[in-house]
Design a protein around this motif. Sequence first.
Motif, short mmCIF file in Angstrom:
data_model
loop_
_atom_site.label_atom_id
_atom_site.label_comp_id
_atom_site.label_asym_id
_atom_site.label_seq_id
_atom_site.Cartn_x
_atom_site.Cartn_y
_atom_site.Cartn_z
N ASP A 18 8.39 -18.06 -27.78
CA ASP A 18 9.38 -18.99 -27.01
C ASP A 18 9.24 -18.76 -25.54
O ASP A 18 9.26 -19.59 -24.89
CB ASP A 18 10.73 -18.63 -27.68
CG ASP A 18 11.01 -19.10 -29.08
OD1 ASP A 18 10.04 -19.60 -29.66
OD2 ASP A 18 12.11 -18.75 -29.58
N GLU A 19 9.18 -17.74 -25.08
CA GLU A 19 9.54 -17.35 -23.77
C GLU A 19 8.19 -17.97 -22.98
O GLU A 19 8.45 -18.59 -22.01
CB GLU A 19 9.53 -15.98 -23.56
CG GLU A 19 9.74 -15.45 -22.05
CD GLU A 19 10.95 -15.80 -21.41
OE1 GLU A 19 11.13 -15.80 -20.23
OE2 GLU A 19 11.87 -16.07 -22.22
N ASP A 20 6.96 -17.61 -23.55
CA ASP A 20 5.96 -18.38 -22.80
C ASP A 20 5.78 -19.84 -22.80
O ASP A 20 5.59 -20.43 -21.87
CB ASP A 20 4.52 -17.84 -23.54
CG ASP A 20 4.43 -16.56 -23.46
OD1 ASP A 20 4.68 -15.63 -22.71
OD2 ASP A 20 3.81 -15.85 -24.54
N LEU A 21 6.33 -20.36 -23.92
CA LEU A 21 6.30 -21.76 -24.03
C LEU A 21 7.48 -22.49 -23.24
O LEU A 21 7.26 -23.55 -22.63
CB LEU A 21 6.74 -22.24 -25.46
CG LEU A 21 5.45 -21.87 -26.56
CD1 LEU A 21 6.06 -22.19 -27.97
CD2 LEU A 21 4.19 -22.63 -26.28
N ARG A 22 8.50 -21.47 -22.94
CA ARG A 22 9.62 -22.21 -22.37
C ARG A 22 9.39 -22.06 -20.62
O ARG A 22 9.69 -23.08 -19.95
CB ARG A 22 10.93 -21.06 -22.48
CG ARG A 22 12.29 -21.45 -21.59
CD ARG A 22 13.11 -20.53 -21.58
NE ARG A 22 12.70 -19.37 -20.66
CZ ARG A 22 12.69 -19.06 -19.66
NH1 ARG A 22 13.09 -20.08 -18.81
NH2 ARG A 22 12.28 -17.86 -19.05
N VAL A 72 11.57 -26.13 -27.45
CA VAL A 72 10.88 -25.04 -27.11
C VAL A 72 10.98 -24.01 -28.35
O VAL A 72 9.83 -23.77 -29.03
CB VAL A 72 11.10 -24.42 -25.89
CG1 VAL A 72 10.52 -22.94 -25.84
CG2 VAL A 72 10.69 -25.02 -24.59
N VAL A 73 12.23 -23.95 -28.81
CA VAL A 73 12.48 -23.20 -29.75
C VAL A 73 11.92 -23.71 -31.09
O VAL A 73 11.27 -23.24 -31.89
CB VAL A 73 14.01 -22.94 -29.90
CG1 VAL A 73 14.27 -21.83 -31.34
CG2 VAL A 73 14.56 -22.22 -28.75
N GLN A 74 12.09 -24.98 -31.45
CA GLN A 74 11.52 -25.40 -32.54
C GLN A 74 10.22 -25.43 -32.75
O GLN A 74 9.59 -25.01 -33.43
CB GLN A 74 11.72 -27.15 -32.61
CG GLN A 74 13.41 -27.31 -32.82
CD GLN A 74 13.66 -28.89 -32.86
OE1 GLN A 74 12.91 -29.75 -33.48
NE2 GLN A 74 14.51 -29.46 -32.14
N LEU A 75 9.28 -25.73 -31.25
CA LEU A 75 7.81 -25.58 -31.38
C LEU A 75 7.40 -24.11 -31.53
O LEU A 75 6.45 -23.92 -32.21
CB LEU A 75 7.24 -26.17 -30.13
CG LEU A 75 5.87 -26.37 -29.83
CD1 LEU A 75 5.22 -27.19 -31.17
CD2 LEU A 75 5.45 -26.74 -28.54
N GLY A 76 7.94 -23.12 -31.03
CA GLY A 76 7.61 -21.76 -31.32
C GLY A 76 7.62 -21.45 -32.57
O GLY A 76 6.91 -20.52 -33.16
#
Length: 322
Positions: free
Chosen positions: A241-245, A201-205
């Motif tokens: 990050d938060e929305d993707l997580r 998630v962090v990498q993608l964001g």
Amino acid sequence: MHVRCPDRLSEDVYREVLELLADLSPVVQALPPTCALVELKGALRYHGTDASHLGEMLRVRSISRLGVDVRVGIGPTITVAATASAQIDGPGGVLAVAPEQAADWLGPLPVQALHGVGPRQAAVLCDYGIHTIGLLAAVSPATVQRLLGKKAGRLAADRARGIDPRPVVPRALPASAAVRHRFARHTLDGATVRTALLDLVVQLGLLLRRRGQAARTLTLTLAFAPSWEKTRRLPEPSGHDEDLRILAYQLMDAAGLQRARLTGIVLKAEDLIDADQAAEQISLDTARESRLVAEQAVDRIRDRFGPASIGPAAVSPLHRAS
């Protein structure tokens, strides 16, 4: 010219549509997954015809060569052209709005029809009696900014008045962005799997924010025998990050894993758009605002010291997305 292809068009066919657009004008801006912008000023002189005729030429070529019927909106600005293409009834057609007719044409349309105004923003405006684009144009920009926020309100007020100085920028954006993690051995430990997912998630964001993009949908692929894949749509386009997580954890929970031996995870953001096209909704959540500020600070640290300089902590097996 704003061109809309049918929904769920394959990436290969979409690229062929872009090639047809390049035959009309050298200035084509891809808007994945199914839209594109074309600058027509030089093309009109080159082809010796008007904009409506170029739109019809495009439709004939796309239907005859690709079997794809497109909707074509033409106008003096990106906002007018994109709004026009969305107003076409049926599978395809051409709607051209002359510069001198733009204000009169936009005025009676519902405020949610204005390109760039999201459903939540439209709901706020309607609650205050601003139901049409004409009424939005008549309200003072300061009032609109108080309702929608400074940036979103300024953009909505300007575009309702036909003010949109954005140029068409030749660009072919990737239709998707994916990050992968492969486990060294078959993994059963839920905490290990969720920690790997959070790291993705962090990498993608970070990847989306560096590209200046936001995702509409997120796909999670779990590699084991056989593999499992599920896609869900984000409530609003986002690269945070938060929305993707939250959505990534929901996808993981939907897999219902018990004793599955995972060998890898792929997290893929799809239906990407430019980040400046993602509506900034009104928020009274101070905790979320604090997280976004912290995210920007973390991005600056990674830019300076490398992507691995700061990352997520391990996740407890009992942790669940809220």
